[in-house]
Every structure is written in structure tokens, then in C-alpha cells.
Design an enzyme around this catalytic site. Structure first.
Site, PDB file in Angstrom:
ATOM      1  N   ASP A  79       0.781  -1.227   0.000  1.00 23.93           N
ATOM      2  CA  ASP A  79       0.000   0.000   0.000  1.00 23.93           C
ATOM      3  C   ASP A  79       0.823   1.294   0.000  1.00 23.93           C
ATOM      4  OD1 ASP A  79      -1.596  -2.166   0.543  1.00 23.93           O
ATOM      5  OD2 ASP A  79      -2.839  -1.145   2.000  1.00 23.93           O
TER       6      ASP A  79
ATOM      7  N   GLU B 191       0.679  -9.498  11.754  1.00 22.77           N
ATOM      8  CA  GLU B 191       0.602  -9.111  10.349  1.00 22.77           C
ATOM      9  C   GLU B 191       1.995  -8.838   9.785  1.00 22.77           C
ATOM     10  OE1 GLU B 191      -1.890  -5.850   7.624  1.00 22.77           O
ATOM     11  OE2 GLU B 191      -1.999  -5.800   9.817  1.00 22.77           O
TER      12      GLU B 191
END
Length: 787
Positions: free
Chosen positions: A534, A744
């Protein structure tokens, strides 16, 4: 004699130390080393009972759901694709004793705690009229793979609570009481619970307007119609139900209930008594009626169901630990079981718009209760090792929404797989959700997943089912993401309402000609999302250096000059290496299906990509691969100035690099000042001027990219390096080797867990590294096209 022995021993120790230092220095300087054959050690096959509390799921739930980063403060257990889960009680909180904490429910797209504990037992001695105080008990709370167990030892009795899931909507709880005395025990049983009936998500408090209702043998929570797009979803059909096998008398007082067993039970000396309850969380009347019809059967078949649960989980372990080399590395078994538990807890069954079973990124995170495409591909490649049907359905779930030629919104994107699907579609698709995303796709790894599923299952029918869909998706990249039609793709965006400039009321702004004004920042955002990275440095809009114009938006048009999508002005090396690899996987699939002409075509096309990447995307001075900036005047610039990132080793993972280039990439990967950090494989090289150790894709270690790095090294014969770095990924990740959750991403300098926890693709990557690198020497890379 003693002095001589001491001297010889000391000399031996010195020689061993010198040898060890020498070996490390040779490795650290990038010299290829040979791995000594491992001695096979025999050990008992791991059993379910060996893996107790490898994740700490103790909790004291509150209506305030989230801690840091919109993440559930506690870890929970779920199974079989259910949309609810449970915690073990925090042993320091007396009010939780006697029941499983929670449950946590998924309100279509968002987690919420229903209660602190909603089905807590109270046991009373009917002769003495005294309630057994569980605070005085010796307790043991256990989370085994697939099962929760609580044990309370009191002077008179032992109370044991066992919980397993028996369907994708129901859990079965066994309550066993053992009389430890020499006299019969006469006991009254009562269950109780209190709804929170509100959700505090840190910014808003939602009144959930739930009501309690008495049923024949239990209690039912009726939900209200709440359609809060960014917080909570329920309908009047949503229910949470408890059904006991004993006749009960219910008392409901607003948010609190009690269910009193109508009859006193008698337990003879040194004998057991067991009672059962089913707890179901359902979204629709049909689901509720289906589960209700099965409640008595679940209870009648309880013995078989508990045994089947153990067998199923033992099968997961047997498949995982089938390799004889696993005995050499017992220290990694707990962490590997943790990966299975995490993937299975994140398993969701069909519900709402989701038509097939799949795995969400994390049940713990507010924004992750949906299915993403490249997440699903990664999870499937690992999950097929122990749960093949779940792996196959994970692929189908995203292809259920592959864009078709007659699509009313995106017909120009026929063949594309959209980014993410959720329980609810967006309003333009007839739903009322906000998380469904079709602004962009994700990197092309679906053929990778399908081929690796086939290698594990030999399911030719699955190949036949998926092949035409894979081909359509593969071709979409070239029709909609190849701006200059040179056979090399770029990341970009679909034509989307999100791409237009908005006024203060969120209405699209039009120019003087009545056309919507383009929002380039929104398109660049979608392109970065499409890459999966991202906020990576290479997608910084401002670029780096005076001769770098930064990221620009290019329009892609069809033969009628109609805009059908957008690309950014850079041909990304990872995207085209993935497409090269996909051609290799399509070759393997085509050959398996006797489609020789297709295989020949993909081999020919792959050669062009290989030549282009090797000629234009590799920098010999730095020994690494980079994205290539393009323009409409055919000028190009190799983006060395933006620094190194994980994209630079994807050509090695794809098996397209020549050995000399691969050797230079390896040197960068092994440099402590670049990618060989404490927790190896940061997403931006440590010497990148915009490296930030804790900023998402600007430095943190993402395990998918680390897996591709490990396999890249294995592909070129650097197995010792791959093993060494894999072990560091295990040993240096905070909590992984203990009872902490899988995160994550991780801080490359400290190993601290970052972002959300209980993350699926991290679990998948760890699982594959254990299986294919630490205890074996295999990769998931393509072999359809030879180096």
C-alpha cells in the site's frame, strides 16, 4: 593424566569456536556453502494433546472491543468456518469462572463481544444448600487444537467443561461433574449470563437493541435491524441460541437470564454425570431452522462428534508432521501448530454474499472480516497441506465474482478478479456494505495457488474447473494494465467512482465540459493497493531526486478510444515476474490437460518477459532488480533512486534470473545493512533513505515477501542461507516461539509484532517455511519454464 585431558578438551573447544567463526564469516561474505546431511532422529508422532495453549486465548471481554490498531485486545478460538468464537476465562477474574468467555461474534463484517461470559454454570449442593465457590477450586484452562477444556477441582467434585465446534454455526459444550466423595451428591444446576447489548469501538458506542427470549430448553438472543456501514450489521433474523439437553426453567430480566435445571441430579460416589448444550449463531431464519433441527442430534451423537473432532485435528497434525525430518526440529512444532490454529480460526463458511468457504486475514481486526484475493491464494497454498477442500474453496470464493463480459458496472474488466469481497456488497451492487472493493485487483498469484493445490491433491477436475478462469484473468492484465502494449504490465485502477474529485458533500465534481474531474491521488492509491504494498517507497507520488517526476497516471483505452482503466507510469518488476511465473504455472496446467498449443504459447510469451526484465529491470552496479519508469514518449528510467525493496527478489522466486544476477541479488539479501536484519527481509532495504522500521510497507517484515525471498534463495541452490534466515524469522519474531499470536508484520530491527495479530498469510508463510525449508528443500515456485 587429568591435566593432559583438560588441555586436549580445551584445545578441542577452541578449534570448534574457530571453525564456527570461520563458517559464519564465509556465509556472511556471500560464499556458497554446502549443507551437511542431517541425522534423522526418531521421536513419537505429535499428538493433539501435546499442544496445549500454544496461543494464549485467555480474556476478560468487555463491550469495548478494540485495543491498539482496531484490533481485538484478546485472541480467540473458532473452527469449522463458524462466525463466532470463544475465549478461555482470565483466571484472575472470578466472575468468569464456570463458563467460556465471550462469545465473540462477527456482526457480518465486524467483531463484537456478546458478553463477558454468556453460559456460566452454578452448582449447588441440594443437601447443604451451598453454592460451590469456583474461586476455591484448583483450575486448569486449556486450549488444545480444536478444543477448549476447563477443569475445576474442589473437595467434593471435579467440574470439567469441554467445547468443540460441530458445524459452521454451532458449538457443543459438555459439562461433566465427577463425585469425589463416598456419598451420593444431590446437585442443582443453573446457567446464567448477561448481554453487553452495546459495542464500544473506541470512537462510537452502538446500542445493539438485543432482546432475550425464553425457549423450551434454553435461551435465545434476538438481534435488531442495525445497518451501521462502518461498525455493526445485524437483522431481525440474526440469533444466538443456547439449547440444553436438560429441561430448564428460564427467568429473563432485561439483559440477564438464568436457566435452572428443573430436576435435581444425583451422582453416586466416584461416578460421573454429563450434560450438554449447543450454542448456535445464525444470520437467517433458514440457518436457524437448520441448526435447531440438528440440536438434539448433536447431543445424541456427542461421543462421536468429540471423537471426530480429535480425529480431524489429529489428521491436520499427521499431514503437517509426516516428513521424517520433522524430528530434527521439534522446537518449531508449537509455532507450526499455531499457524494451523490461526488459519482455522480465521476460516469463514458461506454467508451473505460469500458463496464458498474461505479464510479472512484476521478475525481479530475490525477491517479484515472479508476475503482478499492474494491473501486467499497464499493461505490456500499452505492450507491444502492439511485441509484440501478449504484450500480449493478459498480459490472458488474469489472466482465467484470474476468480472464477466455482461457485468453491468465493469464489463470492460471481463476476466478480472476484484480485490476483496465481504458479507455485504456495496450499494451499486445492491448491498449496503462499504468494505467490498473492486477499484483494483491484486498481484497475479491465483495460478500459483491452483497448481500447488493440484500438486498436493492430484485433483484434475479442479484444474479443468479453474483453467479457463485463470486464462481469462491472465489475459486481463494485458488488455487493461499494459499501457503501451509492449507485453509488460503496470499496476493501476479500474474505472471507479472513487477516482473522481469530490466536493464537501462527497458529490463528484465536473469540469467545464461536464466530465468528472480525475483524482490522480485516488488512482495512485488504488494502484498501490493493487500491488498489495500500500505505502511502499516505490509508489511515493513525489518520487526521489530531481530527475524523477514521480508517480503519474496513464489512461488505458480500447480500440474505440474509450478509457477502460488506468496504469501508473512504471512497469513493476514484481508484477511482471509474477506474470512470468503465472505463465509457467499455466504451462504446467495446460500440459496436464493436454493443451499443448497453449503450453507452447505461454513458453514463447514468457521468454519475451524474461528478456525484457533481464535487459531493462536489472541494475548491474547495485546487483538488484527495480521498477522501470515509462512515459508516452517512450523514455524509460530504472528506478534505482527509489531504493531496494522486496520486489527485487521476485525474479528469483519466479525462476527467471540468470545465475550471475541471482548471485548478486543474494549478496544484497545477505547484507546486514540491507535485508539481513535481526528479523530478516524488511520490505524496504535498511539503507533505503525512506526506510522506516515500523511503517507498514516501508520497512516492516511481511512474511509473504520473506517466504518468496527464502524460496528465491532455494531456487538458486542457496539452501543453507534459506534455512538460516527462515530460522531467524521463527526465532526472532516476538512471541512466535512462545504463546503469543502471529502478527501481520514485524519490526525488522527488534522482532516486535506490528499491526494486527492472528494474521492468516503470515501463518501460511511460516507453515510453508517449516515444511519446505526447515525440514525439507522444496519451493512452491513454477517449474513449467526452465531457467
Amino acid at each position: 593424566m587429568k591435566k593432559k585431558s583438560y588441555w586436549l578438551i580445551s584445545l578441542g573447544v577452541i578449534l570448534l569456536i574457530v571453525a564456527g567463526i570461520t563458517a559464519f564469516n564465509v556465509w556472511n561474505q556471500g560464499e556458497k556453502t554446502e549443507q551437511a546431511p542431517e541425522l534423522i532422529v526418531k521421536s513419537p508422532k505429535p499428538k493433539v494433546a501435546n499442544f496445549k495453549n500454544v496461543i494464549d486465548i485467555s480474556a476478560n471481554p468487555t463491550e469495548n472491543m478494540y485495543g491498539n490498531y482496531d484490533t481485538n485486545r484478546f485472541n480467540n478460538f473458532s473452527d469449522l468456518g463458524a462466525w463466532h468464537g470463544y475465549y478461555l476465562p482470565d483466571g484472575n477474574t472470578p466472575d468468569l469462572l464456570g463458563g467460556f468467555a465471550g462469545p465473540v461474534i462477527l456482526a457480518e463484517e465486524y467483531p463484537a463481544n456478546l458478553a463477558t461470559t454468556f453460559d456460566k454454570i452454578q452448582v449447588t449442593n441440594d443437601d447443604t444448600k451451598t453454592i460451590y465457590d469456583l474461586r476455591e477450586a484448583s483450575t486448569d484452562f486449556a486450549y488444545y487444537p480444536g478444543k477448549l477444556v476447563q477443569t475445576y477441582e474442589l473437595d467434593d467434585l471435579t467440574l470439567q467443561l469441554d467445547l468443540v465446534f460441530v458445524s459452521n454455526r454451532s458449538a457443543l459444550i459438555k459439562t461433566k461433574i465427577t463425585n469425589k466423595t463416598e456419598q451420593p451428591l444431590h446437585l442443582s444446576l443453573l446457567w446464567q449470563g448477561t448481554l453487553f447489548n452495546k459495542l464500544d469501538d473506541g470512537s462510537d458506542q452502538i446500542d445493539l437493541k438485543q432482546t432475550l427470549a425464553s425457549t423450551a430448553n434454553g435461551i435465545q438472543v434476538n438481534f435488531s435491524n442495525i445497518r451501521e456501514m462502518w461498525t455493526f450489521f445485524s437483522t431481525t433474523q440474526t440469533k444466538y441460541s443456547i439449547h440444553h439437553d436438560l429441561p430448564v426453567t428460564n427467568v429473563v430480566n432485561q439483559n440477564t437470564y438464568t436457566s435452572q435445571a428443573k430436576n435435581v441430579i444425583t451422582i453416586e460416589p466416584m461416578k460421573d454425570f454429563a450434560t450438554y448444550a449447543v450454542e448456535s449463531y445464525t444470520f437467517t431464519n433458514q440457518e436457524f431452522q437448520t441448526e435447531k433441527a440438528r440440536w438434539d442430534t448433536y447431543i445424541a451423537d456427542q461421543s462421536t462428534l468429540f471423537q471426530d473432532n480429535t480425529k480431524r485435528w489429529q489428521t491436520y497434525l499427521d499431514k503437517t508432521f509426516a516428513n521424517k525430518n520433522m524430528a530434527n526440529h521439534p522446537e518449531y512444532q508449537n509455532a507450526t501448530v499455531k499457524t494451523i490454529e490461526t488459519l482455522t480460526t480465521n476460516w469463514r463458511s458461506p454467508a451473505g454474499a460469500i458463496k464458498h468457504d474461505g479464510i479472512v486475514p484476521s478475525m481479530s481486526y475490525k477491517w479484515f472480516i472479508g476475503l482478499w484475493s492474494w491473501d486467499s491464494w497464499k493461505e490456500a497454498v499452505a492450507t491444502v497441506k492439511f485441509n484440501p477442500e478449504l484450500a480449493k474453496n478459498s480459490i472458488r470464493a474469489l472466482f465467484d465474482y470474476q468480472i464477466q463480459k455482461d457485468d453491468p458496472i465493469l464489463p470492460q474488466d471481463s476476466g478480472a478478479i476484484i480485490d476483496a469481497i465481504f458479507y455485504n456488497k456495496t450499494p451499486e451492487r445492491g448491498g449496503d456494505g462499504g468494505n467490498w472493493n473492486e477499484r483494483n485487483s491484486k498481484p497475479p498469484l491465483s495460478a500459483w495457488a491452483v497448481w500447488n493445490i493440484y500438486k498436493e491433491t492430484n485433483d484434475t477436475d479442479f484444474l479443468k474447473e479453474m483453467y479457463p478462469k485463470l486464462v481469462a484473468y491472465h489475459e486481463w492484465w494485458y488488455s487493461n494494465r499494459d499501457h503501451n502494449k509492449n507485453g509488460i504490465a503496470e499496476y493501476g485502477s479500474m474505472v471507479s467512482d472513487a477516482n473522481w474529485k469530490k466536493d464537501a458533500n462527497d458529490n463528484n465534481i465536473k469540469d467545464a465540459n461536464g466530465h468528472y474531474e480525475r483524482n490522480d491521488e485516488a488512482i495512485i492509491e488504488a494502484a498501490a493497493w493493487e500491488s498489495g504494498m500500500d505505502n511502499a517507497v516505490r509508489f511515493d507520488k513525489d518520487g526521489i531526486g530531481k530527475d524523477d517526476p514521480g508517480v503519474l497516471v496513464l489512461e488505458n483505452k480500447d480500440s474505440n478510444d474509450k478509457v477502460i482503466g488506468y496504469s501508473i507510469n512504471q512497469e513493476s518488476v514484481d508484477l511482471n515476474a509474477y506474470l512470468y511465473a503465472e505463465k509457467g504455472f499455466l504451462v504446467s496446467i495446460a500440459e496436464q490437460l493436454s493443451k499443448e498449443d497453449d503450453a507452447t504459447k505461454y513458453k514463447k510469451d514468457a521468454k519475451k518477459i524474461q528478456n525484457y526484465i533481464e535487459k531493462n529491470m536489472y541494475d548491474k552496479d547495485t546487483g538488484f532488480y527495480y521498477d522501470l519508469q515509462i512515459s508516452d514518449d517512450n523514455k524509460t528510467k530504472l528506478l534505482v533512486n527509489r531504493g531496494k525493496g522486496t520486489e527485487g527478489w521476485i525474479p528469483l522466486w519466479a525462476n527467471l534470473s540468470d545465475s550471475d544476477k541471482a548471485a548478486n541479488v543474494r549478496k544484497n539479501m545477505l547484507s546486514p545493512n540491507k535485508f539481513n536484519t535481526y528479523m530478516p527481509f524488511p520490505t524496504a532495504s535498511k539503507d533505503n533513505q525512506r526506510f522506516r522500521a515500523t511503517e507498514y510497507w516501508r520497512g516492516p517484515v511481511w512474511l509473504d515477501q520473506a517466504l518468496f525471498g527464502v524460496e528465491a534463495l532455494q531456487n538458486y541452490g542457496y539452501k543453507p542461507d534459506a534455512t538460516f534466515l527462515s530460522k531467524n524469522l521463527f526465532n526472532h519474531a516476538d512471541g512466535l516461539m512462545g504463546n503469543g499470536p502471529i502478527h501481520e508484520n514485524y519490526d525488522p530491527l527488534t522482532g516486535d509484532g506490528l499491526s494486527t495479530k492472528n494474521f492468516s498469510w503470515s501463518s501460511a508463510a511460516y507453515y510453508l517455511m517449516y515444511q519446505n525449508t526447515i525440514i525439507d528443500d522444496k519451493t512452491t515456485s513454477q517449474t513449467g519454464i526452465k531457467k
